[in-house]
Write a protein that holds these residues in place. Structure first.
Motif, short mmCIF file in Angstrom:
data_model
loop_
_atom_site.label_atom_id
_atom_site.label_comp_id
_atom_site.label_asym_id
_atom_site.label_seq_id
_atom_site.Cartn_x
_atom_site.Cartn_y
_atom_site.Cartn_z
N SER A 1 -10.37 -14.60 0.87
CA SER A 1 -10.43 -15.36 -0.38
C SER A 1 -11.65 -16.29 -0.39
CB SER A 1 -9.15 -16.17 -0.59
OG SER A 1 -8.05 -15.32 -0.77
N TRP A 41 -14.75 -14.15 -0.76
CA TRP A 41 -14.84 -13.70 -2.15
C TRP A 41 -15.40 -14.82 -3.02
CZ3 TRP A 41 -12.03 -15.72 -6.26
CH2 TRP A 41 -12.14 -15.03 -7.48
N TYR A 82 -12.69 -5.48 -4.25
CA TYR A 82 -11.77 -4.85 -5.20
C TYR A 82 -11.47 -3.40 -4.87
CZ TYR A 82 -12.51 -8.97 -8.10
OH TYR A 82 -12.57 -10.25 -8.56
N ALA A 92 -7.19 -5.81 -13.99
CA ALA A 92 -7.57 -7.22 -14.08
C ALA A 92 -7.27 -7.78 -15.45
CB ALA A 92 -9.06 -7.37 -13.75
N ASP A 119 -8.48 -11.05 -17.31
CA ASP A 119 -9.41 -12.16 -17.22
C ASP A 119 -9.19 -13.09 -18.41
OD1 ASP A 119 -12.07 -13.67 -17.26
OD2 ASP A 119 -12.27 -12.45 -15.46
N TYR A 171 -14.34 -3.58 -14.51
CA TYR A 171 -14.36 -5.00 -14.15
C TYR A 171 -15.75 -5.42 -13.67
CZ TYR A 171 -11.93 -9.37 -13.03
OH TYR A 171 -11.49 -10.67 -13.01
N LEU A 186 -5.94 -18.79 -10.98
CA LEU A 186 -6.22 -17.47 -10.43
C LEU A 186 -5.02 -16.96 -9.66
CD1 LEU A 186 -8.15 -15.13 -9.54
CD2 LEU A 186 -8.77 -16.58 -7.59
N GLN A 231 -4.09 -13.34 -7.47
CA GLN A 231 -4.60 -12.06 -6.98
C GLN A 231 -3.52 -11.33 -6.20
OE1 GLN A 231 -8.12 -13.64 -4.91
NE2 GLN A 231 -9.40 -12.62 -6.44
N TRP A 267 -3.13 -8.34 -3.44
CA TRP A 267 -3.92 -7.65 -2.40
C TRP A 267 -3.08 -6.53 -1.81
CZ3 TRP A 267 -8.74 -9.73 -0.61
CH2 TRP A 267 -9.08 -10.98 -1.14
N ILE A 287 -8.34 -6.21 -3.31
CA ILE A 287 -7.69 -6.82 -4.46
C ILE A 287 -7.34 -5.71 -5.44
CG2 ILE A 287 -7.93 -8.43 -6.39
CD1 ILE A 287 -10.09 -9.89 -4.62
N ASP A 299 -6.26 -8.86 -10.36
CA ASP A 299 -6.96 -10.13 -10.52
C ASP A 299 -6.52 -10.71 -11.86
OD1 ASP A 299 -8.79 -11.65 -9.05
OD2 ASP A 299 -10.54 -10.85 -10.08
N HIS A 300 -6.16 -11.98 -11.88
CA HIS A 300 -5.72 -12.60 -13.13
C HIS A 300 -6.26 -14.03 -13.21
CE1 HIS A 300 -2.25 -13.09 -16.21
NE2 HIS A 300 -3.23 -13.91 -16.49
#
Length: 142
Positions: free
Chosen positions: A9, A12, A28, A34, A36, A49, A105, A107, A109, A118, A121-122
């Motif tokens: 993390s 990243w 990813y 995802a 976003d 993405y 955020l 995530q 995994w 990942i 992803d949000h």
């Protein structure tokens, strides 16, 4: 030995701060989904993405001066991990003005061929339900 989700993390976040698209996308999975806070309802797949990340980076042509994770929380087993954190993103626009805000955020995994990737992803930003205004001025509690 596999790196921890906490280490990954942080790596990243460093890749995002440096705007290294190759490094960002290495985290990813191809089958990523995802959500976003910007542009559209969802992004299906790593390729879609990546295009979105490239578009977002255009809003900070001077680079990100900060992209920090706060209150990172991780739950995991051998194959799946779930992390959430607050993220502060700050950068400079084309005029050299600094802009930044806190976001949320989450995530997901998954262990894939010996590496954590990942798969979800949000990013989100709170908004006022009455006015519809995005609440960029919110900050974490001390």
């Amino acid at each position: 030995m596999t790196q921890s989700i906490q280490q990954l993390s942080q790596q990243w976040a460093s890749a995002v701060a440096s705007q290294s698209m190759e490094q960002i996308m290495a985290f990813y999975a191809d089958e990523l989904i995802a959500y976003d806070a910007v542009a559209q309802l969802q992004f299906i797949g790593k390729t879609a993405y990546k295009s979105h990340w490239q578009h977002c980076m255009e809003f900070c042509p001077g680079g990100h001066s900060k992209f920090e994770l706060r209150d990172l929380n991780i739950q995991q087993n051998d194959q799946l991990a779930f992390s959430h954190a607050l993220v502060y993103c700050e950068g400079s626009n084309e005029k050299g003005e600094t802009q930044g805000c806190w976001m949320r955020l989450t995530q997901g995994w998954q262990m894939q061929q010996g590496h954590w990737r990942i798969i979800h992803d949000h990013f989100s930003v709170p908004f006022d339900m009455v006015s519809g205004a995005v609440l960029f001025e919110l900050t974490p509690e001390a």
